[in-house]
Design a protein around this motif. Structure first.
Motif, PDB file in Angstrom:
ATOM      1  N   SER A 113     -12.528  -8.368 -38.756  1.00  0.00           N
ATOM      2  CA  SER A 113     -13.936  -8.298 -38.348  1.00  0.00           C
ATOM      3  C   SER A 113     -14.513  -9.606 -37.826  1.00  0.00           C
ATOM      4  O   SER A 113     -15.690  -9.656 -37.482  1.00  0.00           O
ATOM      5  CB  SER A 113     -14.778  -7.824 -39.537  1.00  0.00           C
ATOM      6  N   GLY A 114     -13.696 -10.665 -37.739  1.00  0.00           N
ATOM      7  CA  GLY A 114     -14.269 -11.978 -37.440  1.00  0.00           C
ATOM      8  C   GLY A 114     -14.222 -12.418 -35.989  1.00  0.00           C
ATOM      9  O   GLY A 114     -14.652 -13.535 -35.662  1.00  0.00           O
ATOM     10  N   ALA A 115     -13.713 -11.590 -35.067  1.00  0.00           N
ATOM     11  CA  ALA A 115     -13.595 -12.023 -33.664  1.00  0.00           C
ATOM     12  C   ALA A 115     -14.978 -12.212 -33.043  1.00  0.00           C
ATOM     13  O   ALA A 115     -15.885 -11.408 -33.265  1.00  0.00           O
ATOM     14  CB  ALA A 115     -12.798 -10.988 -32.873  1.00  0.00           C
ATOM     15  N   LYS A 116     -15.121 -13.292 -32.265  1.00  0.00           N
ATOM     16  CA  LYS A 116     -16.404 -13.625 -31.628  1.00  0.00           C
ATOM     17  C   LYS A 116     -16.245 -13.532 -30.113  1.00  0.00           C
ATOM     18  O   LYS A 116     -15.171 -13.835 -29.565  1.00  0.00           O
ATOM     19  CB  LYS A 116     -16.812 -15.052 -31.996  1.00  0.00           C
ATOM     20  N   VAL A 117     -17.330 -13.154 -29.446  1.00  0.00           N
ATOM     21  CA  VAL A 117     -17.320 -13.100 -27.983  1.00  0.00           C
ATOM     22  C   VAL A 117     -16.916 -14.469 -27.433  1.00  0.00           C
ATOM     23  O   VAL A 117     -17.437 -15.499 -27.877  1.00  0.00           O
ATOM     24  CB  VAL A 117     -18.711 -12.679 -27.449  1.00  0.00           C
TER      25      VAL A 117
ATOM     26  N   GLY B 100     -16.811  -5.845 -30.847  1.00  0.00           N
ATOM     27  CA  GLY B 100     -16.587  -6.474 -29.543  1.00  0.00           C
ATOM     28  C   GLY B 100     -15.620  -5.640 -28.721  1.00  0.00           C
ATOM     29  O   GLY B 100     -15.301  -4.501 -29.071  1.00  0.00           O
ATOM     30  N   THR B 101     -15.188  -6.208 -27.626  1.00  0.00           N
ATOM     31  CA  THR B 101     -14.195  -5.567 -26.766  1.00  0.00           C
ATOM     32  C   THR B 101     -13.024  -6.526 -26.585  1.00  0.00           C
ATOM     33  O   THR B 101     -13.230  -7.729 -26.386  1.00  0.00           O
ATOM     34  CB  THR B 101     -14.821  -5.241 -25.388  1.00  0.00           C
TER      35      THR B 101
ATOM     36  N   ARG C  33     -19.318  -6.002 -26.392  1.00  0.00           N
ATOM     37  CA  ARG C  33     -19.189  -4.557 -26.229  1.00  0.00           C
ATOM     38  C   ARG C  33     -20.481  -4.022 -25.623  1.00  0.00           C
ATOM     39  O   ARG C  33     -21.537  -4.086 -26.240  1.00  0.00           O
ATOM     40  CB  ARG C  33     -18.958  -3.905 -27.603  1.00  0.00           C
ATOM     41  N   GLY C  34     -20.412  -3.501 -24.413  1.00  0.00           N
ATOM     42  CA  GLY C  34     -21.595  -2.918 -23.776  1.00  0.00           C
ATOM     43  C   GLY C  34     -21.981  -1.616 -24.460  1.00  0.00           C
ATOM     44  O   GLY C  34     -21.226  -1.070 -25.254  1.00  0.00           O
ATOM     45  N   GLY C  35     -23.172  -1.099 -24.197  1.00  0.00           N
ATOM     46  CA  GLY C  35     -23.601   0.198 -24.740  1.00  0.00           C
ATOM     47  C   GLY C  35     -22.621   1.274 -24.298  1.00  0.00           C
ATOM     48  O   GLY C  35     -22.397   1.445 -23.100  1.00  0.00           O
TER      49      GLY C  35
END
Lengths: 334, 334
Positions: free
Chosen positions: B152-156, B247-248, B305-307
């Motif tokens: 759960s820790g990934a950042k953009v 995120g993506t 992550r876009g809508g």
């Protein structure tokens, strides 16, 4: 809905929905591993139960099976003097298994943890497919700064004591094979209700054992010199403790009968006590000067092992240890 | 000699004879539980593998199977940034199984621990009977004072990196089903030798995976923001990490091809890399400023992550995650 129709993600969500949080889990199910924070050394034990040799769904409800899976593993943790903190549970089943059966198993696992070992819970596991329902459980315990109580610490002169039910679970299994199985030993569901009514204590001991988990850490604090979970029959497990401690366990039939001759209205013979199997009570030894913690009862003493001497005595006479061997013993009805 | 002829005590003695001591085990196999002394928090993961859906003895030697059982579980421990310290292994098999097969499995388990995670070893387990060979493994790891690296820790803006083989194991499985199985998907032993010679890298990745276990703690020390074991296909597992991190994960086919397009002489397509399954490499994210530890290679980046946006992109285009579901996916040959 079957697990094949639901798919892994849906089955997992439904199973996880039945589970409570475990106090020691910093990270619970959902990542590659659970993360557990312990106060002392870790104890760990694993066990696998398979439909056919180890249980029969014609006799057990899913809830009862989950309860038994948890209880029998928590008992191994307690037998080290540790407090159970978490279980991992791997379940495999045919694709046509109903999802609700796995949910019931999860509810039973969770309920057993909450009842027998408050604060403990399921922290991880795995789902897979198999020809028959297969459950693998690993139980984790926290020694909380205490040393582990091993099988090897019994001293000559120690009191031999036992906590839990004794012989009832084996009696329950014999009744099930006699009354609720066909001539080939195949379980038949229809006769179980009658047995539950006529022999409630024996059936409960077999189907939903309630081992005295809290008595494990209590025995450790009271100075137990050796301890083990009795799962394969008291005489067989006693022989193992005796071998590990290089002594002889001498049982007293009068003490056994006084303590365990009638359990919840059910009469139990000394032979059933010594050979039953699946008791999941705690066999422990204590220094003669120690006060036995609840609910331990003295049933014998540790003696010196003579040259070629027996591991187990009953009323001073060598007793041939007998019990469960997964590869050899056939069920009574087979 | 079969396990039914030998009995539990003899089988257990022979299996235990194959095992090395685990450094962290204060008490190893033989009591109700093993006792482990850890420096930091515990990580724990469990997995069950069953002959048929998960492996085929017509393809694997016992040694290879044991190796794979250990490697795939050690990888989950490494993915938390932890050092593996012990395994418990429950084995169930038909009564007519040769004892030597269980000995070979134990040798493979032990060898994988010694090679991939020195100091780790088998500390406990269980033996039972089942209609088909069934193995349940629990792996334990020590975080040694570090926090766990979660999904759960990934950042953009983070770099997406990978360590290990990628797509080869899935390719190996496809080859085995194409060349070493009959029309019903039943494994045939006779064709495996030819495949081992013609496609050694793909067969080795499938039969005896060597995941980069030491890279897990190394990534944690290098500041990995998120990490997971890739077991069900890179795109499917990337979608899980992306979801956990909100995120993506955007993969770059040029970087993937440069790093993994040829592995040990075997060409691997980007599609095979993204969907193969059973890779057991480590997918991790790192801050852009961090130096990637060996043997991690950058293969993409974390984006917002876009809508309604996709969890996984390939060259900027949404990629539908695909991989392994134990209840749904049928093998290619079935």
């Amino acid at each position: 809905m079957t697990v094949g129709e639901a798919g892994e993600k849906e089955v997992l969500a439904r199973v996880l929905g039945q589970l409570s949080h475990a106090d020691a889990a910093a990270v619970g199910p959902g990542d590659d591993c659970a993360v557990m924070r312990l106060a002392g050394d870790l104890v760990v034990t694993s066990d696998m139960m398979i439909e056919g040799p180890d249980f029969r769904l014609a006799w057990h409800t899913g809830f009862e099976l989950g309860h038994k899976l948890a209880a029998t593993n928590l008992s191994d943790v307690a037998a080290m003097g540790a407090r159970p903190v978490g279980l991992t549970v791997s379940l495999a089943c045919p694709r046509d298994t109903k999802v609700v059966l796995l949910e019931e198993i999860a509810r039973g696992l969770d309920a057993a943890c909450r009842t027998l070992a408050p604060g403990c819970g399921v922290v991880g596991g795995d789902l897979s497919t198999a020809p028959v329902l297969t459950a693998a459980v690993t139980a984790l315990g926290d020694l909380e700064g205490r040393p582990a109580v091993l099988r090897s610490g019994a001293k000559v002169g120690d009191v031999v004591a036992y906590a839990g039910q004794l012989g009832l679970a084996g009696l329950g299994l014999s009744l099930l094979f006699a009354e609720a199985a066909d001539d080939a030993g195949i379980a038949q569901a229809h006769a179980v209700a009658g047995l539950r009514a006529s022999h409630p204590e024996a059936l409960a001991a077999q189907l939903t054992p309630d081992p005295p988990i809290v008595a494990g850490p209590r025995a450790a604090r009271a100075g137990a010199t050796a301890m083990m979970d009795v799962s394969d029959g008291l005489s067989l497990d006693a022989a193992r403790l005796a071998a590990a401690s290089d002594g002889t366990l001498a049982f007293d039939s009068v003490a056994l009968t006084a303590a365990f001759g009638v359990q919840g209205g059910q009469a139990v013979s000394v032979a059933a006590m010594l050979t039953g199997g699946e008791d999941h009570g705690l066999l422990a030894t204590f220094d003669r000067a120690a006060a036995l913690p609840e609910p331990f009862t003295a049933i014998g003493e540790v003696r010196q092992r003579g040259g070629g001497g027996a591991a187990v005595l009953l009323d001073g006479v060598p007793y041939e240890p007998r019990g469960w061997d997964p590869y050899r013993v056939l069920p009574p009805g087979a």
